[in-house]
Design a protein around this motif. Structure first.
Motif, PDB file in Angstrom:
ATOM      1  N   TRP A  19     -20.020  -7.066  14.250  1.00  0.00           N
ATOM      2  CA  TRP A  19     -18.852  -6.600  15.001  1.00  0.00           C
ATOM      3  C   TRP A  19     -17.544  -6.839  14.265  1.00  0.00           C
ATOM      4  CZ3 TRP A  19     -20.695  -9.567  19.972  1.00  0.00           C
ATOM      5  CH2 TRP A  19     -21.785  -8.875  20.553  1.00  0.00           C
ATOM      6  N   LEU A  20     -17.417  -8.037  13.659  1.00  0.00           N
ATOM      7  CA  LEU A  20     -16.172  -8.426  12.995  1.00  0.00           C
ATOM      8  C   LEU A  20     -16.484  -8.965  11.603  1.00  0.00           C
ATOM      9  CD1 LEU A  20     -14.421 -10.349  15.948  1.00  0.00           C
ATOM     10  CD2 LEU A  20     -14.080  -7.958  15.285  1.00  0.00           C
ATOM     11  N   PRO A  21     -16.925  -8.120  10.698  1.00  0.00           N
ATOM     12  CA  PRO A  21     -17.290  -8.619   9.366  1.00  0.00           C
ATOM     13  C   PRO A  21     -16.111  -9.277   8.665  1.00  0.00           C
ATOM     14  CG  PRO A  21     -17.142  -6.213   9.407  1.00  0.00           C
ATOM     15  CD  PRO A  21     -17.083  -6.663  10.825  1.00  0.00           C
ATOM     16  N   GLY A  22     -16.401 -10.440   8.109  1.00  0.00           N
ATOM     17  CA  GLY A  22     -15.371 -11.162   7.371  1.00  0.00           C
ATOM     18  C   GLY A  22     -14.363 -11.888   8.229  1.00  0.00           C
ATOM     19  N   ALA A  23     -14.602 -11.968   9.519  1.00  0.00           N
ATOM     20  CA  ALA A  23     -13.652 -12.644  10.413  1.00  0.00           C
ATOM     21  C   ALA A  23     -13.536 -14.126  10.085  1.00  0.00           C
ATOM     22  CB  ALA A  23     -14.092 -12.467  11.865  1.00  0.00           C
TER      23      ALA A  23
END
Length: 280
Positions: A19-23
């Motif tokens: 959902w939030l790659p690299g978050a």
């Protein structure tokens, strides 16, 4: 150093990576929430998100997701509550937009009647979305209160007076509306004088008066202009005296039982004082 993300289960971490790659974690707000809940502010692509996860058996994420999917639109459409981004109930994870603002409970806004007026106005909009009649609501609450008496650690005379009063109460059909469930400054943030709502993990259908219980006990007594401003914003007072009395007694019994069970002697003593005042 252990990252806050390492507290997530593998399934939760995999979903978050999708959902939030690299978050990246900006803040860990878990300490402000109930036991068994992780709450993290994450940054991804210059946006901020609030991620909540819960352990098995903690129902708050179920309630919050139900609120987001069906009932929060009057607030989210106006930018007054976070919007749902992603969720997976099986994995017990929910992602919402992050709201800027200062917690109302630690802000000078807690002393501003205008904030309470906005709180009343927002709550009236939320309550006004739907209503249902329930014949079993009051009888079921009475049964729970009577059951809790046995474990509340109250002296015998007070216990007997409470038992006698509860069994004498009428059990009218009750009108239930969508309620926030924890309507007080700890569930609000303030940004440039605008009140916004967070944490809908206690959402449920209840009488409208339920959402005034914490304010009536903790905030309205500090300054009578707060109650006046709130009711001005809400547009009426849903606290019908007899039903309000029943709610107060049940709540005080519940708190007394919790305090006795967990060893919070000071809270237990305050509950006894409250009950003695309600049922002399």
């Amino acid at each position: 150093m252990i990252s806050a993300l390492d507290t997530l289960t593998p399934a939760q971490r995999d979903l978050l990576d999708q959902w939030l790659p690299g978050a990246e974690v900006v803040a860990d707000r878990s300490a402000l929430h109930r036991a068994g809940t992780t709450a993290l502010v994450l940054s991804a692509d210059d946006d901020r998100f609030l991620v909540k996860t819960t352990t098995e058996g903690v129902r708050h994420i179920d309630r919050e997701l139900a609120a987001h999917r069906s009932w929060l639109a009057p607030w989210t459409d106006a930018g007054r509550a976070p919007s749902l981004v992603e969720a997976d109930l099986d994995a017990r994870i929910i992602v919402m937009t992050h709201l800027d603002g200062e917690p109302a409970s630690t802000s000078p806004a807690i002393h501003d009647p205008e904030i309470y007026r906005q709180a009343g106005e927002l709550l009236a909009t939320f309550h006004g979305q739907a209503s249902v009649e329930d014949e079993d609501y009051e009888p079921e609450l009475d049964e729970r209160a009577l059951a809790s008496l046995d474990g509340a650690g109250l002296e015998a005379g007070l216990t007997e007076r409470l038992r006698t009063e509860i069994t004498s109460w009428p059990t009218p059909t009750t009108v239930l509306v969508p309620t926030h469930g924890d309507w007080q400054p700890t569930s609000w943030v303030v940004d440039a004088g605008i009140l916004r709502v967070i944490d809908s993990g206690r959402f449920g259908f209840r009488p409208a008066r339920y959402d005034l219980s914490r304010l009536s006990a903790q905030d309205f007594p500090r300054n009578d202009t707060f109650e006046k401003a709130f009711l001005e914003g809400y547009g009426s007072d849903p606290r019908e005296p007899e039903a309000w009395h029943r709610l107060q007694v049940r709540d005080a019994i519940s708190v007394a039982a919790w305090a006795h069970r967990t060893g919070h002697a000071e809270v237990a003593a305050l509950s006894v004082d409250t009950l003695t005042g309600l049922v002399p």
